[in-house]
Scaffold this active site. Sequence first.
Site, PDB file in Angstrom:
ATOM      1  N   GLU A 143      -0.186  10.530   1.454  1.00  0.00           N
ATOM      2  CA  GLU A 143      -1.525   9.970   1.607  1.00  0.00           C
ATOM      3  C   GLU A 143      -1.731   9.423   3.009  1.00  0.00           C
ATOM      4  OE1 GLU A 143      -4.650   6.684   1.250  1.00  0.00           O
ATOM      5  OE2 GLU A 143      -2.610   6.673   2.035  1.00  0.00           O
ATOM      6  N   GLU A 144      -0.697   8.802   3.553  1.00  0.00           N
ATOM      7  CA  GLU A 144      -0.822   8.119   4.848  1.00  0.00           C
ATOM      8  C   GLU A 144      -0.954   9.075   6.037  1.00  0.00           C
ATOM      9  OE1 GLU A 144      -1.507   5.197   4.894  1.00  0.00           O
ATOM     10  OE2 GLU A 144      -0.475   4.058   3.346  1.00  0.00           O
ATOM     11  N   ASP A 176       0.876  -1.174   0.000  1.00  0.00           N
ATOM     12  CA  ASP A 176       0.000   0.000   0.000  1.00  0.00           C
ATOM     13  C   ASP A 176       0.916   1.227   0.000  1.00  0.00           C
ATOM     14  OD1 ASP A 176      -2.043   1.863   0.368  1.00  0.00           O
ATOM     15  OD2 ASP A 176      -2.110   1.539   2.529  1.00  0.00           O
TER      16      ASP A 176
END
Length: 341
Positions: A198-199, A170
């Site tokens: 994004e994380e 991911d």
Amino acid sequence: MLLKKLCNIPSVSGNEKEVRDFIYEKIKPYVDEIKIDFLGNLIAIKKGKESFPSIMLSAHMDEVGMMVNSVDENGFIKFLPVGGMDDRIFVSKVVEIGKNKVKGVIGAKAIHLQEPDERKKALKHKQLYIDIGAKSKEEAEKLVSRGDYIHFDSEYIEFGENLIKAKALDDRAGCAMIMEILKEKYDSTIYAVFSVQEEVGLRGAGVAAYRLNPDLALVLEGTTCYDLTDIDEPDFATRLGNGPAISLVDSGSYFDKNIIKKLLKLAEKNNIKVQFKQTTKGGNDAGRIHLTREGIPTSAISVPCRYLHSPISVIHKDDFENAIKLVSLFLESIKKEDDYE
């Protein structure tokens, strides 16, 4: 294998340069233009024919990891998580720190020294430390500094029946998918976005979407898979080997029904196994993309991934390859008159 090389590169949120440089060099022959914006998003443009809808393909380059918070007098390193992780995954893991990839192990107080109450609870990251073999604070600080990024040291391995274990699946799986897709030609203009951060809050993709203002967007990602023996089937989210997952809704998005219908028809017509994501938990860059400007029709195609946000994430090769096929078919199916508004 491209995916292996991508996964083995460290790229904790906010520190995406190494993987961005790798992607840049690999996709350069297949696109017309490449830009890097202020946040660090890598944006590649593959020009299509006039009047065809423009399509944004988005996958994030960053991975969960850690950051050096402090060094104590004995040379042990305290750290902070970067991105959402379960504290239980940290203890006993091998890590690398900073640009020089200083090796270390995450340790904890020995169990026979813990108080009875401590033994009953999962250790929090604040109770752990990283041992790099230093004998003092001065010795450790010659090797690492506060703010250095820390990534898990976990090699890509293939095992079982077409399974892959690696860190950062991911969303290196999504990055690899876009990189393969860019090798082909399509009528539509493709905006390939390899996003940052994004994380830690879906920060990069929204900025890129605002800049590009595409007609529609597809987010390619790894998503949760809980098909384990002690979990009830409705909570599996997805099943490994059952094909790429299509989401209807999650915590950040209602996905575009027209895109979903077209994806399902293409999968059925071309005998590609797909599945619906069964839970609404979690989210991805679609949460920011679909809210950009006047709104952008957005959907997500996900590769089921066991043990997400850990150094031992697992995917099935068939799911990964079928996701690439489905996206390629979708892009080939776009007509000039298609309207996704």
